[in-house]
Design a protein around this motif. Structure first.
Motif, PDB file in Angstrom:
ATOM      1  N   ALA A  47       0.827  -1.207   0.000  1.00 14.19           N
ATOM      2  CA  ALA A  47       0.000   0.000   0.000  1.00 14.19           C
ATOM      3  C   ALA A  47       0.862   1.257   0.000  1.00 14.19           C
ATOM      4  O   ALA A  47       0.576   2.227  -0.716  1.00 14.19           O
ATOM      5  CB  ALA A  47      -0.938   0.004   1.207  1.00 14.19           C
ATOM      6  N   GLN A  48       1.920   1.258   0.787  1.00 16.36           N
ATOM      7  CA  GLN A  48       2.825   2.408   0.805  1.00 16.36           C
ATOM      8  C   GLN A  48       3.518   2.569  -0.537  1.00 16.36           C
ATOM      9  O   GLN A  48       3.690   3.691  -1.017  1.00 16.36           O
ATOM     10  CB  GLN A  48       3.862   2.244   1.919  1.00 16.36           C
ATOM     11  N   LEU A  49       3.918   1.465  -1.148  1.00 17.37           N
ATOM     12  CA  LEU A  49       4.602   1.539  -2.438  1.00 17.37           C
ATOM     13  C   LEU A  49       3.680   2.143  -3.498  1.00 17.37           C
ATOM     14  O   LEU A  49       4.093   3.026  -4.256  1.00 17.37           O
ATOM     15  CB  LEU A  49       5.073   0.147  -2.846  1.00 17.37           C
TER      16      LEU A  49
ATOM     17  N   THR B 131      -6.143  -3.878  -1.345  1.00 19.97           N
ATOM     18  CA  THR B 131      -4.905  -4.187  -2.067  1.00 19.97           C
ATOM     19  C   THR B 131      -4.002  -5.089  -1.239  1.00 19.97           C
ATOM     20  O   THR B 131      -3.439  -6.073  -1.732  1.00 19.97           O
ATOM     21  CB  THR B 131      -4.161  -2.894  -2.416  1.00 19.97           C
ATOM     22  N   VAL B 132      -3.864  -4.756   0.040  1.00 22.04           N
ATOM     23  CA  VAL B 132      -2.946  -5.491   0.914  1.00 22.04           C
ATOM     24  C   VAL B 132      -3.481  -6.883   1.249  1.00 22.04           C
ATOM     25  O   VAL B 132      -2.742  -7.874   1.214  1.00 22.04           O
ATOM     26  CB  VAL B 132      -2.699  -4.684   2.212  1.00 22.04           C
ATOM     27  N   LEU B 133      -4.772  -6.988   1.544  1.00 23.54           N
ATOM     28  CA  LEU B 133      -5.332  -8.254   2.021  1.00 23.54           C
ATOM     29  C   LEU B 133      -5.754  -9.192   0.894  1.00 23.54           C
ATOM     30  O   LEU B 133      -5.662 -10.406   1.042  1.00 23.54           O
ATOM     31  CB  LEU B 133      -6.523  -7.988   2.945  1.00 23.54           C
ATOM     32  N   GLY B 134      -6.249  -8.620  -0.211  1.00 21.62           N
ATOM     33  CA  GLY B 134      -6.805  -9.465  -1.257  1.00 21.62           C
ATOM     34  C   GLY B 134      -8.090 -10.130  -0.782  1.00 21.62           C
ATOM     35  O   GLY B 134      -8.543  -9.922   0.351  1.00 21.62           O
ATOM     36  N   GLU B 135      -8.687 -10.953  -1.634  1.00 24.30           N
ATOM     37  CA  GLU B 135      -9.962 -11.585  -1.289  1.00 24.30           C
ATOM     38  C   GLU B 135      -9.820 -12.526  -0.095  1.00 24.30           C
ATOM     39  O   GLU B 135     -10.684 -12.566   0.792  1.00 24.30           O
ATOM     40  CB  GLU B 135     -10.507 -12.342  -2.496  1.00 24.30           C
TER      41      GLU B 135
ATOM     42  N   LYS C 213      -5.838 -15.852  12.084  1.00 25.64           N
ATOM     43  CA  LYS C 213      -5.869 -15.267  10.744  1.00 25.64           C
ATOM     44  C   LYS C 213      -6.393 -13.834  10.775  1.00 25.64           C
ATOM     45  O   LYS C 213      -5.901 -12.969  10.049  1.00 25.64           O
ATOM     46  CB  LYS C 213      -6.714 -16.133   9.817  1.00 25.64           C
ATOM     47  N   ARG C 214      -7.409 -13.592  11.598  1.00 22.46           N
ATOM     48  CA  ARG C 214      -7.933 -12.226  11.719  1.00 22.46           C
ATOM     49  C   ARG C 214      -6.854 -11.272  12.239  1.00 22.46           C
ATOM     50  O   ARG C 214      -6.659 -10.181  11.708  1.00 22.46           O
ATOM     51  CB  ARG C 214      -9.130 -12.213  12.663  1.00 22.46           C
ATOM     52  N   ASP C 215      -6.148 -11.696  13.282  1.00 24.49           N
ATOM     53  CA  ASP C 215      -5.123 -10.827  13.868  1.00 24.49           C
ATOM     54  C   ASP C 215      -3.975 -10.593  12.892  1.00 24.49           C
ATOM     55  O   ASP C 215      -3.393  -9.504  12.840  1.00 24.49           O
ATOM     56  CB  ASP C 215      -4.586 -11.429  15.167  1.00 24.49           C
ATOM     57  N   ALA C 216      -3.650 -11.616  12.099  1.00 26.00           N
ATOM     58  CA  ALA C 216      -2.597 -11.443  11.091  1.00 26.00           C
ATOM     59  C   ALA C 216      -3.019 -10.412  10.057  1.00 26.00           C
ATOM     60  O   ALA C 216      -2.206  -9.570   9.632  1.00 26.00           O
ATOM     61  CB  ALA C 216      -2.298 -12.783  10.412  1.00 26.00           C
ATOM     62  N   ALA C 217      -4.288 -10.453   9.648  1.00 26.75           N
ATOM     63  CA  ALA C 217      -4.798  -9.464   8.696  1.00 26.75           C
ATOM     64  C   ALA C 217      -4.780  -8.068   9.301  1.00 26.75           C
ATOM     65  O   ALA C 217      -4.421  -7.086   8.630  1.00 26.75           O
ATOM     66  CB  ALA C 217      -6.212  -9.842   8.262  1.00 26.75           C
TER      67      ALA C 217
END
Length: 245
Positions: free
Chosen positions: A111-113, A196-200, A213-217
């Protein structure tokens, strides 16, 4: 007073800015602009630096670079010295050309890029010169038509091709700032960055996945520059849960 240590990027990506001393003109004509690009090309190859985006303004320069072997400072020093010698000879000028050492900001997420790339390409429009897609002295046209200075594959693959790049570039501008200023992101850009970062798969994990998985996202979103309050507004997840992730 000792100079502060330059902040390093774990990803290797940096937004680099060079400014003319006293904000004076760096480029008197197109020959000087072409000469600068030739110098960048030379040290890109010699120092194994990838050029992801660039924009030449009259009195400052923006570069988005990937430092593949830890040579960024050495490469930028050689670029600055070589161009200063050319400029001084060409313009019959004596003395410093660039203002202090170059500034840089590490880029640590997709996202920063993407926000940085759009910020760089939008410089002519922000200065009231012209739209990004008609400005001749940036990497925008390489993303649309091809070119040999800029490595466009990364961003085009990330976005999904040239048409997607144009759609992304014409969307509302992000609130990314130049090196030396804090990163800020408007809510509409935070929403785009989240997808953009997470995707579907990541979006699914955010709502239906396990706690791990939620916390990783959530950690990915914080790493992309979204604030806790933005994540709370966009996801409906409680602030304390986001902070603990």
């Amino acid at each position: 007073m000792a100079r502060s240590a330059r902040q390093q990027s774990e990803s290797g990506y940096h937004h680099v800015m060079m400014r003319g001393i006293g904000r004076q003109l760096l480029f008197e004509n197109n020959d000087e602009r072409n000469a600068f690009l030739d110098i960048v090309r030379r040290y890109r190859d010699a120092m194994n630096i990838s050029v992801i985006a660039w924009c030449l303004m009259d009195n400052h320069i923006h570069l988005l670079l990937k430092d593949n072997e830890g040579n960024l400072s050495k490469a930028m020093q050689r670029i600055a010295v070589t161009f200063a010698q050319f400029h001084n000879k060409n313009a019959d000028h004596v003395g410093h050309v660039f203002e202090n050492r170059f500034k840089s900001k590490p880029i640590e997420s997709d996202a920063q890029l993407l926000a940085c790339l759009r910020y760089i390409h939008d410089n002519p429009a922000k200065a009231g010169i012209c739209a990004a897609d008609v400005y001749p002295w940036s990497s925008f046209r390489e993303y649309v038509c091809g070119g040999e200075l800029t490595d466009t594959d990364l961003v085009l693959d990330m976005l999904g091709g040239r048409e997607a790049f144009l759609d992304f570039s014409h969307a509302a501008a992000s609130a990314y700032d130049e090196p030396g200023k804090p990163m800020r992101m408007a809510d509409e850009d935070a929403h785009t960055a989240m997808r953009t970062v997470l995707g579907e798969a990541g979006m699914y994990d955010l709502e239906y996945g396990s706690k791990e998985k939620r916390d990783a996202a959530l950690r990915m979103l914080k790493g992309a520059g979204l604030t806790v309050r933005q994540i709370e507004r966009l996801t409906g997840i409680g602030r304390s849960t986001i902070q603990r992730a």
